[in-house]
Design a protein around this motif. Structure first.
Motif, short mmCIF file in Angstrom:
data_model
loop_
_atom_site.label_atom_id
_atom_site.label_comp_id
_atom_site.label_asym_id
_atom_site.label_seq_id
_atom_site.Cartn_x
_atom_site.Cartn_y
_atom_site.Cartn_z
N PHE A 138 -50.22 98.29 14.67
CA PHE A 138 -49.28 98.41 13.55
C PHE A 138 -48.16 99.43 13.76
N ARG A 139 -47.87 99.83 14.99
CA ARG A 139 -46.77 100.78 15.24
C ARG A 139 -46.26 100.57 16.64
N GLY A 140 -45.03 101.06 16.88
CA GLY A 140 -44.38 100.77 18.14
C GLY A 140 -44.48 101.86 19.18
N SER A 141 -44.51 103.14 18.74
CA SER A 141 -44.59 104.24 19.71
C SER A 141 -45.65 105.24 19.24
N SER A 142 -46.22 105.96 20.21
CA SER A 142 -47.43 106.74 19.93
C SER A 142 -47.18 107.97 19.07
N ASN A 143 -45.91 108.38 18.89
CA ASN A 143 -45.62 109.50 17.98
C ASN A 143 -45.75 109.10 16.51
N GLN A 144 -45.69 107.80 16.22
CA GLN A 144 -45.73 107.33 14.84
C GLN A 144 -47.17 107.41 14.32
N ARG A 145 -47.30 107.76 13.04
CA ARG A 145 -48.62 107.98 12.47
C ARG A 145 -48.83 107.05 11.28
N ILE A 146 -50.06 106.57 11.14
CA ILE A 146 -50.41 105.70 10.00
C ILE A 146 -51.13 106.59 9.00
N ILE A 147 -50.43 106.94 7.93
CA ILE A 147 -50.84 108.04 7.04
C ILE A 147 -51.37 107.51 5.71
N ASP A 148 -52.56 107.97 5.35
CA ASP A 148 -53.12 107.68 4.02
C ASP A 148 -52.42 108.63 3.04
N VAL A 149 -51.54 108.09 2.22
CA VAL A 149 -50.67 108.94 1.39
C VAL A 149 -51.47 109.73 0.36
N LYS A 150 -52.33 109.08 -0.39
CA LYS A 150 -53.03 109.79 -1.48
C LYS A 150 -53.91 110.90 -0.91
N LYS A 151 -54.64 110.59 0.16
CA LYS A 151 -55.52 111.62 0.74
C LYS A 151 -54.70 112.76 1.34
N SER A 152 -53.57 112.46 1.94
CA SER A 152 -52.75 113.51 2.53
C SER A 152 -52.14 114.40 1.46
N LEU A 153 -51.65 113.79 0.38
CA LEU A 153 -51.06 114.60 -0.70
C LEU A 153 -52.10 115.49 -1.37
N ALA A 154 -53.37 115.10 -1.27
CA ALA A 154 -54.44 115.88 -1.92
C ALA A 154 -54.89 117.07 -1.07
N GLN A 155 -54.39 117.18 0.16
CA GLN A 155 -54.81 118.28 1.04
C GLN A 155 -54.10 119.57 0.66
N SER A 156 -54.85 120.59 0.31
CA SER A 156 -54.21 121.85 -0.10
C SER A 156 -53.58 122.57 1.10
N ASP A 157 -54.05 122.27 2.31
CA ASP A 157 -53.50 122.93 3.49
C ASP A 157 -52.33 122.17 4.11
N GLY A 158 -51.92 121.03 3.48
CA GLY A 158 -50.77 120.28 3.98
C GLY A 158 -51.08 119.38 5.15
N ASN A 159 -52.36 119.32 5.56
CA ASN A 159 -52.72 118.47 6.70
C ASN A 159 -52.57 117.00 6.36
#
Ligand code: SF4
Length: 172
Positions: A138-159
């Motif tokens: 689902f992506r073209g180059s290895s720098n691109q990330r497939i990000i779970d938005v809700k779980k990421s926004l819930a991280q207090s450390d910004g991870n």
């Protein structure tokens, strides 16, 4: 009058822009200008056909698939994206969004972070030709990330929390 945004094409039943059969909507316009871009003609904001959010809904309803927003870069239309995602969720479908912006740019921009707040998954970052890998899912180059938005926004450390392909497809 409702705001229109130019759409280059709509593909129904694709399996390459996220899990399962999906309706993919390709937005006109991109300023990232990645060398090796799959479709430089999509950079033009005036290409394609103007649609309102309400124009798109019958197309999405007709197929009953989850939805992917791509381009071009849909995040050059933040207000439109926010409204569209809300309406797609009312139908019970999850939303993936492809963008050339990096996650760190998105969450530090009031405009972009507001636009993506209800998106389920973002595939972020510009395409980098030297990192191109046709075996990637689902992506073209290895720098691109497939990000779970809700779980990421819930991280207090910004991870960032990456999308887990073994998780339930309908997680919105
Ligand atoms: S972000 Fe996507 S559409 Fe825009 S230039 Fe890069 S590869 Fe092309």
């Amino acid at each position: 009058m409702s705001k229109t945004t130019n759409i280059i094409k709509i593909i129904r039943g694709t399996t390459v822009d996220g899990p399962g059969f999906r309706t993919s909507i390709y937005f006109a316009g991109c300023r990232h200008e990645c060398p090796g871009c799959h479709n430089p003609s999509s950079w033009n904001f005036k290409t394609g056909t103007p649609y309102t959010v309400d124009d798109l809904m019958p197309v999405i309803e007709e197929e009953d698939f989850d939805v992917t927003l791509s381009g071009g870069d849909p995040l050059y239309h933040p207000g439109f994206i926010k409204n569209l995602v809300a309406k797609i969720h009312e139908l019970g479908h999850n939303v993936w969004l492809y963008t050339g912006f990096r996650w760190e740019e998105i969450i530090t921009s009031p405009l972009l972070s507001d636009a993506i707040i209800d998106v389920d998954v973002i595939v972020d970052s510009p395409f980098i030709l030297s990192l191109r890998d046709t075996d990637l899912l689902f992506r073209g180059s290895s720098n691109q990330r497939i990000i779970d938005v809700k779980k990421s926004l819930a991280q207090s450390d910004g991870n960032i929390v990456l999308w887990d392909r073994n998780s339930n497809v309908n997680f919105s």
